[in-house]
Design a protein around this motif. Structure first.
Motif, PDB file in Angstrom:
ATOM      1  N   PRO B  84      -8.437   8.037  -2.745  1.00  0.00           N
ATOM      2  CA  PRO B  84      -8.400   8.546  -1.362  1.00  0.00           C
ATOM      3  C   PRO B  84      -9.763   8.483  -0.663  1.00  0.00           C
ATOM      4  O   PRO B  84      -9.813   8.309   0.559  1.00  0.00           O
ATOM      5  N   SER B 101      -3.205   3.973  -0.706  1.00  0.00           N
ATOM      6  CA  SER B 101      -3.811   4.525  -1.912  1.00  0.00           C
ATOM      7  C   SER B 101      -2.661   4.749  -2.904  1.00  0.00           C
ATOM      8  O   SER B 101      -1.803   5.600  -2.693  1.00  0.00           O
ATOM      9  N   TYR B 102      -2.649   3.949  -3.953  1.00  0.00           N
ATOM     10  CA  TYR B 102      -1.551   3.986  -4.923  1.00  0.00           C
ATOM     11  C   TYR B 102      -2.071   4.720  -6.158  1.00  0.00           C
ATOM     12  O   TYR B 102      -3.014   4.264  -6.795  1.00  0.00           O
ATOM     13  N   GLN B 103      -1.487   5.864  -6.497  1.00  0.00           N
ATOM     14  CA  GLN B 103      -2.084   6.693  -7.551  1.00  0.00           C
ATOM     15  C   GLN B 103      -1.053   7.292  -8.496  1.00  0.00           C
ATOM     16  O   GLN B 103       0.068   7.588  -8.091  1.00  0.00           O
ATOM     17  N   LEU B 108      -4.396  11.389  -9.379  1.00  0.00           N
ATOM     18  CA  LEU B 108      -4.300  12.095  -8.098  1.00  0.00           C
ATOM     19  C   LEU B 108      -4.421  13.610  -8.243  1.00  0.00           C
ATOM     20  O   LEU B 108      -5.135  14.256  -7.478  1.00  0.00           O
ATOM     21  N   ILE B 116      -7.727  14.051  -2.983  1.00  0.00           N
ATOM     22  CA  ILE B 116      -6.449  13.886  -2.261  1.00  0.00           C
ATOM     23  C   ILE B 116      -6.250  15.028  -1.274  1.00  0.00           C
ATOM     24  O   ILE B 116      -5.797  14.826  -0.150  1.00  0.00           O
ATOM     25  N   VAL B 128      -0.275   7.296   0.930  1.00  0.00           N
ATOM     26  CA  VAL B 128      -0.452   7.563  -0.491  1.00  0.00           C
ATOM     27  C   VAL B 128       0.905   7.447  -1.182  1.00  0.00           C
ATOM     28  O   VAL B 128       1.858   8.137  -0.796  1.00  0.00           O
ATOM     29  N   PHE B 130       2.373   8.268  -4.627  1.00  0.00           N
ATOM     30  CA  PHE B 130       1.992   9.088  -5.776  1.00  0.00           C
ATOM     31  C   PHE B 130       3.093   8.989  -6.838  1.00  0.00           C
ATOM     32  O   PHE B 130       4.200   9.486  -6.643  1.00  0.00           O
ATOM     33  N   PHE B 217       2.393  10.700   2.736  1.00  0.00           N
ATOM     34  CA  PHE B 217       2.369  11.013   1.296  1.00  0.00           C
ATOM     35  C   PHE B 217       3.785  10.925   0.731  1.00  0.00           C
ATOM     36  O   PHE B 217       4.663  11.692   1.114  1.00  0.00           O
TER      37      PHE B 217
END
Lengths: 352, 478
Positions: B84, B101-103, B108, B116, B128, B130, B217
């Protein structure tokens, strides 16, 4: 007027703004906070980005993101904050991203205090984070140099795609001097070969993973080549009254200013003392220091605000050919010129 | 008749050239892992929304560390938990791009928890994704913040114990506490109907991002057959039976049409405009002509000392500022550090031609003592033949030195008479001008609007009076 009276911390941000730095990411810490504060004041006027990050760690990773996006980007901090940034700096080095980090050193270890010290030398000059990497380290000793060296730091960062430190202590950060603001940069380098813009023609990857062992070894060798090239081309130092000197005083940053006064005092007494001031700490002026005995230097006294970090590099360069001594103060104390002059008399009373 | 077309979406790179090893046509993910499904939903959505060429993907540390192998976008690989933060700066640098943002859950919710939360709270223009699979996959199956109570992992070999390991973290619930996020939803990949819902959520988040509508998100409940030590079919059932009751699916935030478009400024780079915006003039500096300054006042090292609040720093800065206008080199160094909290303050000023060495006035040529402790502390340090100015209003002892010039000036009293104790600094400057001959009163007065930028004219006028008072007092009494 381009001439202004300002703190060293402010001067570095003016230098950055003139060098075309478009983003500042930082976290407050004494005695470096004025860097963030002046970026917060100046950058919005120029439509540039200032973000107070949630942590030192976040700040350096934002620097990674901005540098990878092709921006000239900067952060600033002091001891504890620099320690926290180290992983991110290693990532910048590993991905070959140019960025500028200003470190206004304070007293340590731990929380230490906010007085001036030079005890970040090892962590900044030797790499500091994990992996084989170096950063270029410039050591300003005046407010004008805070401005000029920060400007130059951006040029060097882009030239070598490397993180560049502007390393100084609380004295230089907190003091005010006259600064002549340089002209803003006219042209910025093209970074489309590596930076990520998110355009059809640009599908670059900013990355420091090399999962294959040979690939990672080769990448390390590439980096090493770069560091060797930097050692060859970018060494900077300054000498004062060295031509006929028999004793060389070595120090950087605020210490070098005190040493200049010491040289004047000693010369007034007829002592042949000179000052050798490293300006780049990496690359370190090792060849120039190695050459001192051949120039008639009989003794070298290194003065630093740390227990013997700079002197290690001096000794490596001298290889024991002549006597090398160390004088230091700690905890926020700065040695006075008299105190160093006394040390010189005590150590080298015999030298005329 | 219905026709089924099987093809690779354009969001993927045709041949995975960044992937190490020979198998450049398949992913590195384990069979039954949810990452592959989510990757495909994202790649398809990017193609359909026509944003493949306008997207920057940040890969995290975790199993999706190699997400950049697959997506035909601009790519970053970030440090553990920092996606992030990297996305924040990337998005600020490329404000018209879609930044993803791939977490995973460890990245995360554990190591990157603060990052985050803060990116969400700033409302960064990022998406994002998640992936919550309740375990650390890449490192071999350790406990994640989202690991279920009682769940066995390699670091909870007796099952997650809430007394020692805390409770599973519910990130959609956390993120939706903040004001800024635009869209927060939890979806799941455990069966086809839910994959369809995930598909819709992915598209909605990316559509919002394309329109620069702030922070998106999407939490995706996913499988980890290898980490869970189950076959893929059992893993799907486990999500349904164990995860769904704990992690309720649904929309946690949707600002809909209320969502604001986030715009970022365009940097000003044109040199002349840069100077203009910062108030820097290209005109050459013109120095005041210097008066007749006696030799002993040509190279000054001055210590100004007193209580905090007596204008000590201002006096020093004003001395340096004025001297600068006569073309001198100047330095000003505050005492900072432990001393500055102790009630006494002092600063050092150097005024000279040539390079200034040590900045601290250890052996001052002039001491300006505003209170008794300062006189007692610094009197001895003044060089023989030097100058002492002391504030006779507050200092009730006589200086002891006979080898220096002494000027007793009722600085505080004069300022009070002018109606404002705070103009003591200017009384000091006036006195300094009279003693050294280095500054002219009219020059100082002409600089006051610059020195006290933004102050009312009445204050400037009072300061001018104070300068004159200090100057006249010295001229009349010494």
């Amino acid at each position: 007027m381009a001439r202004m009276l300002m703190k060293g911390n402010y001067a570095s941000v003016y230098g950055a703004a003139m060098a075309g730095c478009t983003a500042y990411y930082g976290y407050p810490i004494t005695p470096a906070s004025e860097i963030a504060e002046s970026a917060a004041a100046l950058f919005p006027k120029l439509g540039r980005t200032f973000v107070q990050a949630e942590s030192e760690v976040a700040a350096i990773n934002m620097v990674y993101g901005a540098a990878g996006s092709g921006q000239r980007v900067m952060t600033g901090s002091s001891g504890p904050g620099i320690s926290l940034k180290m992983e991110g700096i290693s990532y910048c080095a590993g991905a070959a991203l140019p960025c500028v980090i200003v470190d206004i050193m304070r007293g340590g270890p731990g929380l230490g205090n906010i007085g001036p010290e030079q005890s970040d030398y090892n962590q900044v000059v030797k790499g500091g984070g994990h992996g084989n990497y170096r950063c270029i380290v410039l050591a300003p000793a005046s407010c004008q140099e805070m401005c000029d060296f920060t400007f130059q730091a951006f040029e060097l960062a882009d030239k070598y795609r490397i993180p560049v430190f502007v390393l100084t202590d609380g004295v230089i950060g907190q003091m005010m001097e006259s600064v002549v603001i340089p002209e803003p940069v006219k042209e910025l380098p093209d970074k489309s070969d590596y930076a990520v813009f998110g355009t059809p023609l640009n599908k670059n990857l900013v990355n420091s993973i090399y999962i294959d062992h040979d690939d990672l070894e080769n990448w390390n060798l590439e980096l090493l080549k770069k560091y060797k090239a930097i050692e060859k081309a970018e060494v900077k130092f300054e000498e004062y009254m060295m031509d006929d000197a028999e004793i060389a005083l070595i120090g950087y940053g605020s210490v070098s200013r005190v040493l200049r006064t010491v040289v004047d005092d000693c010369r007034a007494k007829g002592l042949k003392v000179g000052l050798f001031r490293p300006i780049t700490l990496f690359p370190f002026p090792k060849n120039e220091i190695a050459a001192l005995p051949g120039r008639g230097i009989k003794n070298v006294l290194t003065v630093e605000l740390s227990t013997g970090q700079l002197v290690d590099d001096v000794d490596l360069a001298l290889s024991g050919v002549i006597k090398s001594d160390l004088y230091f103060r700690l905890g926020g104390n700065v040695p006075s010129a008299d105190e160093i002059s006394n040390k010189i008399s005590e150590l080298y009373g015999e030298v005329k | 008749m219905k026709k089924t077309i099987l093809k690779k979406p354009k969001g993927f790179i045709d041949v995975y050239k960044h992937k190490a090893g020979a198998e450049k046509d398949r992913t590195h993910y384990c069979p039954g892992c949810g990452h592959g499904i989510l990757h495909k939903l994202i790649a398809e959505a990017m193609e359909d929304l026509d944003i493949v060429d306008d997207t920057i993907l940040i890969s995290p540390v975790g199993c999706s560390v190699f997400a950049y192998y697959y997506f035909d976008t601009g790519n970053f690989q970030a440090a553990h938990g920092r996606a992030p933060a990297v996305a924040t700066a990337t998005s600020r640098a490329n404000p018209d791009k879609v930044v993803i943002s791939y977490q995973g859950d460890g990245d995360l919710a554990a190591i990157g928890g603060n990052n985050i939360i803060q990116a969400a709270n700033r409302g960064e223009n990022i998406v994002v994704f998640f992936v919550n699979n309740a375990i650390y996959g890449m490192t071999g199956g350790q406990m994640a913040p989202t690991t279920l109570e009682g769940q066995v992992t390699t670091t909870t070999p007796y099952g997650r114990n809430t007394d020692t390991d805390g409770y599973p973290m519910k990130m959609c619930e956390v993120i939706s506490q903040f004001t800024a996020p635009t869209y927060v939803e939890r979806v799941s990949l455990h069966d086809a109907p839910h994959i369809r819902k995930t598909r819709a959520a992915v598209r909605k988040a990316l559509q919002n991002a394309k329109e620069r509508k702030g922070f998106q998100f999407v939490e995706v409940l996913s499988t980890c057959p290898s980490g869970w030590k189950m076959d893929p079919v059992k893993s799907m059932e486990w999500v349904k039976e164990k995860m769904l009751p704990l992690y309720p699916l649904g929309v946690y935030r949707d600002k809909g049409d209320e969502a604001r478009v986030i715009n970022r400024p365009v940097p000003i780079m044109e040199p002349a405009t840069v100077w203009e915006k910062l108030g820097i003039s290209a005109d050459a500096d013109v120095d005041f002509p210097r008066g007749d300054v006696p030799e002993q006042y040509k190279k000054m090292s001055i210590r100004v000392a007193g209580f905090g609040g007596q204008g000590i720093m201002v006096t020093g800065q004003a001395l340096a500022s004025v001297a600068l206008e006569y073309g001198y080199n100047v330095s000003w160094l505050p005492s900072y550090g432990p001393e500055m909290r102790g009630g006494t303050a002092n600063c050092s000023v150097n005024i000279q031609d040539g390079v200034i060495g040590a900045a601290e006035a250890v052996k001052p040529t002039m001491l300006l003592a505003m209170n008794r402790p300062s006189l007692e502390k610094f009197e001895e340090s003044v060089v023989p033949g030097g100058t002492l100015i002391y504030n006779s209003t507050l200092i009730d002892i006589e200086p002891t030195r006979t080898d220096i010039k002494v000027f007793a000036i009722p600085i505080t009293g004069m300022a009070d008479e002018l109606g404002n104790t705070r103009v003591q600094s200017l009384v000091n400057i006036g006195a300094y001008a009279a003693i050294t001959g280095a500054f002219r009163v009219e020059d100082i007065v002409s600089l006051l609007p610059k020195l006290f930028k933004g102050k009312k004219q009445a204050i400037i006028d009072l300061n001018a009076k104070a300068v004159k008072a200090g100057f006249d007092f010295v001229k009349e009494n010494f």
